[in-house]
Scaffold this motif. Sequence first.
Motif, mmCIF file in Angstrom:
data_model
loop_
_atom_site.group_PDB
_atom_site.id
_atom_site.type_symbol
_atom_site.label_atom_id
_atom_site.label_comp_id
_atom_site.label_asym_id
_atom_site.label_seq_id
_atom_site.Cartn_x
_atom_site.Cartn_y
_atom_site.Cartn_z
ATOM 1 N N ARG A 171 0.799 -1.287 -0.361
ATOM 2 C CA ARG A 171 0.072 0.257 -0.221
ATOM 3 C C ARG A 171 0.945 1.318 -0.325
ATOM 4 O O ARG A 171 1.863 1.289 -0.480
ATOM 5 C CB ARG A 171 -0.648 0.155 1.040
ATOM 6 C CG ARG A 171 -0.212 -0.111 2.613
ATOM 7 C CD ARG A 171 -0.988 -0.031 3.912
ATOM 8 N NE ARG A 171 -0.859 -0.235 5.282
ATOM 9 C CZ ARG A 171 -0.760 1.250 5.309
ATOM 10 N NH1 ARG A 171 -0.484 2.155 5.026
ATOM 11 N NH2 ARG A 171 -0.004 1.322 7.040
ATOM 12 N N CYS A 176 3.200 4.006 1.344
ATOM 13 C CA CYS A 176 3.114 5.042 2.512
ATOM 14 C C CYS A 176 4.897 5.465 2.588
ATOM 15 O O CYS A 176 5.441 5.434 1.832
ATOM 16 C CB CYS A 176 3.713 3.316 3.928
ATOM 17 S SG CYS A 176 5.165 2.050 2.297
ATOM 18 N N ARG A 177 4.765 5.811 3.837
ATOM 19 C CA ARG A 177 5.794 6.821 3.556
ATOM 20 C C ARG A 177 5.853 7.311 5.551
ATOM 21 O O ARG A 177 5.028 7.215 6.172
ATOM 22 C CB ARG A 177 5.213 8.694 3.399
ATOM 23 C CG ARG A 177 6.995 9.537 3.449
ATOM 24 C CD ARG A 177 6.726 10.747 2.494
ATOM 25 N NE ARG A 177 5.131 11.290 3.320
ATOM 26 C CZ ARG A 177 5.124 12.669 3.091
ATOM 27 N NH1 ARG A 177 4.824 13.173 2.074
ATOM 28 N NH2 ARG A 177 3.753 13.002 3.470
ATOM 29 N N VAL A 210 7.746 5.395 7.524
ATOM 30 C CA VAL A 210 7.046 3.797 8.178
ATOM 31 C C VAL A 210 7.892 3.668 9.544
ATOM 32 O O VAL A 210 9.164 3.122 9.017
ATOM 33 C CB VAL A 210 6.944 2.544 7.222
ATOM 34 C CG1 VAL A 210 6.443 1.163 8.050
ATOM 35 C CG2 VAL A 210 6.141 2.681 6.324
ATOM 36 N N ASN A 250 6.109 -0.833 12.407
ATOM 37 C CA ASN A 250 4.814 -0.558 11.283
ATOM 38 C C ASN A 250 4.650 -2.002 10.830
ATOM 39 O O ASN A 250 3.569 -1.441 9.191
ATOM 40 C CB ASN A 250 3.836 0.193 11.821
ATOM 41 C CG ASN A 250 3.414 1.161 12.683
ATOM 42 O OD1 ASN A 250 2.499 -0.308 13.704
ATOM 43 N ND2 ASN A 250 2.984 2.402 12.799
ATOM 44 N N VAL A 287 3.111 -2.710 5.406
ATOM 45 C CA VAL A 287 3.070 -2.287 4.569
ATOM 46 C C VAL A 287 2.948 -3.203 3.741
ATOM 47 O O VAL A 287 3.583 -3.231 2.562
ATOM 48 C CB VAL A 287 3.921 -0.824 4.555
ATOM 49 C CG1 VAL A 287 3.158 0.093 5.738
ATOM 50 C CG2 VAL A 287 5.005 -1.041 4.378
ATOM 51 N N SER A 340 11.659 4.390 3.587
ATOM 52 C CA SER A 340 10.469 5.482 3.343
ATOM 53 C C SER A 340 10.362 6.778 3.727
ATOM 54 O O SER A 340 9.154 7.766 3.733
ATOM 55 C CB SER A 340 9.140 4.918 4.520
ATOM 56 O OG SER A 340 9.372 4.423 5.624
ATOM 57 N N THR A 389 8.683 7.988 -0.972
ATOM 58 C CA THR A 389 6.922 7.318 -0.904
ATOM 59 C C THR A 389 7.387 5.810 -1.445
ATOM 60 O O THR A 389 7.668 6.562 -2.654
ATOM 61 C CB THR A 389 5.923 8.616 -1.527
ATOM 62 O OG1 THR A 389 6.038 9.141 -0.802
ATOM 63 C CG2 THR A 389 4.242 7.211 -1.302
#
Length: 262
Positions: free
Chosen positions: A126, A128-129, A131, A135, A139, A217, A221
């Motif tokens: 998905r 994401c940036r 991260v 977590n 992703v 990340s 992105t």
Amino acid sequence: MRMARIAHPSGVAFVVIDGEGDGSHDIDNLVAKEIVDHPFGTPEYTGREWPLGQTRLLAPILPSKVVAVGRNYADHAAELGNAVPDEPLIFLKPSTSVIGPGAPILIPPSSQRVEFEGELAVVIGRPCRDVSAENAKSVILGYTVANDVTARDLQRADVQFTRGKSFDSFCPLGPWIETELDPSDLSVVTELDEELMQDGRTSDMVHTVAHQIEFISAIMTLLPGDVILTGTPAGVGRMLAGQTVSVTVEGIGTLTNPVQAR
């Protein structure tokens, strides 16, 4: 779950692979079940399916970018005479370098030393940036096998990595994406003409998969389908036209490509 991209008798599709086997010698035992649209999210099935042996495996994903991590195994850094970096050493490979299982790796006329680098690859699930490592799992779509093909002589001549890593066919991926996998301690093996060349474990990575995602990340992105190449263990070596290279990652399968002159 194993998700793949195939060419079938009437087109191209994303599929879920059912059955047991690594895809190298046992495709007759595997069935490809077509899913709707794309592999992101919970798959919906169209109802169409094919014996995998009646299809052709393609690169399991077409990334917008491939982000690779260099010198992420201390033994590989040492064999090339390099220090281990304190932070992940990243570089980009273009999407046009991606090929699938069975497609030829093409030796360009400008290089006299093209080498294999077997690796575990991460596929992002998905956008994401920023991260956090904690977590990172959220992703990830899954994992596949990669060969970070490198024109070593051009890499050394240029100092930086772009030319030596970016030729068409220099990023084989496959045979599929495994969505349920713990990447912390997997065998990574490369064979050249069935001779063992690399035999490492992901537990020897300097920077874990989670740390790599956190670091990358924070810079750029990541988009669904983007691929992170997590580094290669020691044992890299030259490939010649007429040879065949296979990379196997435990829990995923085997990626095999012939080598040809361009």
